[in-house]
Design a protein around this motif. Structure first.
Motif: not given
Lengths: 262, 262, 262, 262
Positions: C85-90, C110-116, C122-125
């Protein structure tokens, strides 16, 4: 209808118990020797102490214990029924319904999902899937900031319970607070709130006559939280009405006189 | 109950008209010479063409035109009533309610907010504030991606209308699509959806017997969109039922045999 | 931004795959030899056939394959990510976000729940509890009339899956469609919809790189249904803007020129 | 982060004021001689008295007055900004966001709809239509049992106000409490609640630097009600986290160590 509510006053709670299983089935009597309604009452008192004034009535009382006078003096009505929904008179159901719309809180417990009053308030069949085979029920919180969820472990476990499963035919709730899973893999929306008229409704599914659920600490705490939440904050008890308002007069409605040629 | 729905087939729509004002009031007859239900029907056909098969029935038809056979063959029922809600038989209301829970779509128009069927589905008083003084109504979209809002100008204006104002005593909707303002400054949640059982319900408040609202293009488009949205996508027409399921058998429910000593 | 949508045209879908596990872990390569994104693509095509035009892009493509041109031509973007996820550019996240607000549909798997991108929308964690120990996942439908639930057995079973459990820190969804239970007794809101701007978002939790979930028929059908649902019905692709409107001019907004002394 | 909340303790409120218009524009200084934040503070104190402990900070304070220490000791943050949203540092926005997710309440007033913190929590553009031409605003209650609506006349009137109109690009709220209409015929969802993480958010649109709105009794009462509602009931201040749980251990999560080959 006159209202009774003052935030400083104790919450006036009436626990309505069907009280039929307790009379007929020894197993239930062993678990709830003074009646399920009494155990539910004690759980509320245990948690809210002087903040609450709880009485009980049952199906066999005249007018099922729910006279106009009783309801007018009730902040929150807690309802448990199962085997005898059909024995509740339509007149009493109409009366309870009117008081809910006017601001009386209502807690609907377990098999009361199929009570006349809950069906009338929901507008749906309120059917579900079920099995009473000692499933373990695990209750999870999905709305952790909700007042009803405060002080409730996430999750908490009911060692043996009747299974209630989806699809539960109710309207999408205003707030979904608890979800329950069962040993068999079923799931149920077990804690939900609804507003109808000026009344607040909390449905909570744990609780069955064949299991000591209402003796369990967490369940008693949820019910007590529900009682606090369901008490109206509005100063008066009155049903919403249809009124005509003149242009630029926002506050003085006129009664309705008939639809034709009005 | 057998279902009729196939996504490729035309949507079978029945417009139910109370048809009383049209018989008694010349003013209404001038606006709706063939009856309000006919105008509503034509608006749906104008928008959906071959995609729809629309008929009309009225209060004075036997069983109000809503026999078991008619309802079983109806995808979406559109309801307009005002002066004669009380004349609708409870038996027919029960029948319509059962079909909605089983998957029939329902559009509730204007003063049908106070119909028996809408009250039964909502569980509330469905009261509101009103005034019929030729207010201008402006209809605003607050859910712009909703299918029912497609092709509707934001806002659109109804030059003269009865005012309906808040507080409208209905459950919080599943979806709030339209808000209306009136010359006098009132506001109303004028387009809302609800699901009950397997049925989809759209309430839309514009429309009154004293104004040519159902001749207006935007109103007709909203109603047609509502018809398309309310048609069920489920292949069969059946009411939700309460069933017992054995452990690890997720698909074969057993009928309910009574609550006591089950 | 120009729009691409016409209800009659095939839905243009881009499946975005992180494609890292497939390069590094033999176990994942065995399950998804052509990459997870390819399997997801095939599942959509299997269900929607000529109604859809699906391509794939991955993290390692220039601009992660998500250029302005690609996004402008995409009706629905499907996102699977996990380890990177962190490698996706802002910058790309901002671009995708803008297109979602402008009307591009988004499926978050699935695990894209934690994607940027999901966190930004969503505005949440978007945190949860998890365990990858081959739990059986059972997926239950709680919104049976929803388009995404059509043709999906109630329930359906994923023989082995990673457990995702509550509390899942996301906003209360617009629509809760599916709930999942796991062998261990956990529960998860596994199918939920959200609207943001003019875009429609469907989150669906089944799917993990260590299990053949995207080969399963029911999962593929849900994703295809989600694609159909998420395609916007609005004719143009544009972001909501802040505009000034003169009194009685409801249709011609003026651009914003700065807040001070405006 | 340590929490500060005890239901018996006064609610610790921080009113954040942008305080730019007051420095530059005589008109605003005439209405709010001690700053808008001070007037807002006084309105809260007027209603909640000893039940609240209110301080103010402004944009020009070091770290905008919102250090980690200040936020950790704040139950509810009230935010007013307009002309200088861009001058709020991203670092402070991140900090406030983290505290909201951890349980700090947030009131977002009027033009703060376009603040960085509100946008970050909503995930949308938060745009709207507007006009500052002394429209009369009428505020209607559509959720009469909500705590924030208690003691508020239905409706109440703000004699002159900036118009804010739909479409307001925010997520569908958890609760819609107030709707506003304006002389020009526009409508706005003017009172809405959202939950994000463990934090509760109340958006309330009345209030502008050019009108004496925060001197008005009803507006002050709404804000005070909002402060009481937004204070968390959870005993600790902590952000939701992603944790691994072993089978049958529901209470001891393990920290996350990286997604690959986990």
């Amino acid at each position: 209808m006159s209202g009774t509510t003052s935030p400083a006053a104790p919450i006036k709670v009436v626990v309505w118990g069907e009280n039929r299983h307790e009379q007929v089935e020894q197993k239930v009597r062993d678990i709830y020797p003074t009646g399920m309604h009494t155990t539910i009452k004690e759980g509320i008192e245990e948690n809210l102490g002087a903040g609450v004034d709880v009485t009980t009535v049952t199906l066999d009382d005249p007018e099922h214990g729910l006279t106009e006078e009783v309801l007018a003096a009730t902040d929150v009505l807690v309802w448990w029924g199962h085997a005898a929904h059909a024995d509740v008179s339509d007149e009493v159901v109409e009366r309870v319904h009117r008081h809910v719309l006017a601001g009386m809180g209502l807690l609907v417990l377990h098999s009361a999902h199929w009570s006349k009053i809950f069906g009338k308030l929901m507008g749906t069949s309120c059917t579900l899937r079920w099995r009473s085979e000692e499933d373990r029920e695990i209750v999870w919180t999905v709305d952790p900031t909700h007042p009803i969820a405060q002080g409730i472990p996430h999750p908490f476990i009911i060692p043996a319970q009747e299974m209630y499963g989806e699809f539960f035919d109710v309207p999408a709730p205003d707030e979904l607070i608890f979800l329950s899973t069962f040993t068999g893999g079923e799931v149920f929306r077990s804690g939900m709130t609804y507003k109808r008229g000026f009344g607040k409704i909390f449905f909570f599914s744990p609780g069955d006559q064949d299991y000591p659920v209402y003796h369990q600490k967490e369940v008693r705490k949820v019910i007590a939280n529900g009682v606090e939440w369901a008490r109206t904050l509005r100063p008066e008890r009155s049903v919403p009405v249809l009124l005509r308002y003149d242009t630029e007069d926002f506050y003085n409605g006129h009664g309705y006189q008939g639809a034709m040629e009005n």
